[in-house]
Design a protein around this motif. Structure first.
Motif, short mmCIF file in Angstrom:
data_model
loop_
_atom_site.label_atom_id
_atom_site.label_comp_id
_atom_site.label_asym_id
_atom_site.label_seq_id
_atom_site.Cartn_x
_atom_site.Cartn_y
_atom_site.Cartn_z
N TYR A 60 -1.83 -8.29 -11.86
CA TYR A 60 -1.13 -8.04 -10.81
C TYR A 60 -1.24 -6.44 -10.63
O TYR A 60 -1.03 -5.83 -11.50
CB TYR A 60 0.52 -8.61 -11.12
N PRO A 61 -1.53 -6.16 -9.47
CA PRO A 61 -1.84 -4.79 -9.03
C PRO A 61 -0.26 -4.24 -8.23
O PRO A 61 0.03 -4.82 -7.34
CB PRO A 61 -2.93 -4.59 -8.18
N TYR A 62 0.26 -3.24 -8.96
CA TYR A 62 1.29 -2.68 -8.44
C TYR A 62 1.24 -1.11 -8.11
O TYR A 62 0.49 -0.43 -8.83
CB TYR A 62 2.77 -3.02 -9.00
N GLN A 63 1.98 -0.65 -7.13
CA GLN A 63 1.93 0.71 -6.82
C GLN A 63 3.22 1.19 -7.26
O GLN A 63 4.30 0.38 -7.03
CB GLN A 63 2.07 0.84 -5.30
N TYR A 64 3.38 2.39 -7.91
CA TYR A 64 4.71 2.82 -8.42
C TYR A 64 5.11 4.25 -8.00
O TYR A 64 4.13 4.90 -7.81
CB TYR A 64 4.89 2.52 -9.77
N ASN A 112 5.81 -1.60 -6.15
CA ASN A 112 5.86 -2.79 -4.90
C ASN A 112 4.17 -3.26 -5.13
O ASN A 112 3.36 -2.32 -5.54
CB ASN A 112 5.87 -1.93 -3.41
N VAL A 113 4.12 -4.53 -4.98
CA VAL A 113 2.89 -5.15 -4.98
C VAL A 113 2.08 -4.35 -4.00
O VAL A 113 2.43 -4.17 -2.90
CB VAL A 113 3.11 -6.64 -4.76
N VAL A 114 0.83 -4.51 -4.55
CA VAL A 114 -0.19 -3.83 -3.52
C VAL A 114 -0.75 -4.89 -2.68
O VAL A 114 -1.37 -5.99 -2.95
CB VAL A 114 -1.49 -3.43 -4.40
N THR A 115 -0.75 -4.55 -1.37
CA THR A 115 -1.02 -5.69 -0.39
C THR A 115 -2.06 -5.19 0.69
O THR A 115 -2.90 -5.71 1.22
CB THR A 115 0.13 -5.92 0.59
N ASP A 116 -2.36 -3.66 0.62
CA ASP A 116 -2.99 -3.00 1.63
C ASP A 116 -4.62 -3.61 0.81
O ASP A 116 -5.04 -3.07 -0.16
CB ASP A 116 -3.27 -1.51 1.27
N PRO A 117 -5.50 -3.96 1.74
CA PRO A 117 -6.75 -4.33 1.39
C PRO A 117 -7.76 -3.42 0.74
O PRO A 117 -8.34 -3.63 -0.21
CB PRO A 117 -7.61 -4.93 2.82
N GLU A 118 -7.73 -2.15 1.34
CA GLU A 118 -8.55 -1.11 0.69
C GLU A 118 -7.80 -0.58 -0.86
O GLU A 118 -8.78 -0.43 -1.70
CB GLU A 118 -8.50 0.27 1.53
N CYS A 171 -8.33 -1.31 -6.55
CA CYS A 171 -7.74 -1.56 -8.12
C CYS A 171 -8.80 -2.71 -8.71
O CYS A 171 -9.04 -2.49 -9.97
CB CYS A 171 -6.50 -2.39 -7.69
N GLU A 172 -9.43 -3.42 -7.99
CA GLU A 172 -10.27 -4.33 -8.47
C GLU A 172 -11.55 -3.45 -9.01
O GLU A 172 -12.04 -3.78 -10.23
CB GLU A 172 -10.86 -5.35 -7.63
N GLU A 173 -11.99 -2.48 -8.54
CA GLU A 173 -13.10 -1.92 -9.08
C GLU A 173 -12.85 -1.08 -10.06
O GLU A 173 -13.47 -0.84 -11.27
CB GLU A 173 -13.42 -0.80 -7.93
N VAL A 174 -11.37 -0.51 -10.14
CA VAL A 174 -11.17 0.14 -11.38
C VAL A 174 -10.76 -0.65 -12.72
O VAL A 174 -11.30 -0.47 -13.74
CB VAL A 174 -9.78 1.04 -11.19
N LEU A 175 -10.35 -1.89 -12.20
CA LEU A 175 -10.22 -2.85 -13.35
C LEU A 175 -11.58 -3.16 -13.78
O LEU A 175 -11.97 -3.47 -15.01
CB LEU A 175 -9.36 -4.13 -12.86
N GLY A 176 -12.35 -3.46 -12.89
CA GLY A 176 -13.83 -3.96 -13.30
C GLY A 176 -14.46 -2.95 -14.16
O GLY A 176 -15.07 -3.27 -15.47
#
Length: 86
Positions: A46-50, A58-64, A69-74
């Protein structure tokens, strides 16, 4: 990897302990936390901005931002895998 935990309150008002995978500052000058619920059999992340000052998340909803977040996690997962092989 040292386990970091935090308690969140879900949409139903139930407190749950989750495991923090990582936190990072984005290229957009926002702060992010990626966590997972150890009770989730699918292991969803789960990606959140804080906000550091207020502690509000808040949950991340912005596509960019989601893509970032996906790239950093990878990259983090690749690094963890490399560390385990060494």
């Amino acid at each position: 990897m040292q386990e970091n935990k935090m308690t969140i309150i879900d949409d139903d008002g139930v407190e749950r302990e989750v495991e923090i995978i990582l936190t990072f500052d984005g290229t957009d000058n926002n702060h992010y936390v990626l966590f997972r619920d150890p009770q989730d059999p699918e292991g969803s992340v789960y990606p959140y901005q804080y906000d550091e000052e207020s502690g509000e998340m808040n949950v991340v909803t912005d596509p960019e931002a989601l893509e970032m977040c996906e790239e950093v996690l990878g990259a983090f997962m690749d690094e963890e895998e490399d560390d385990e092989k060494a």
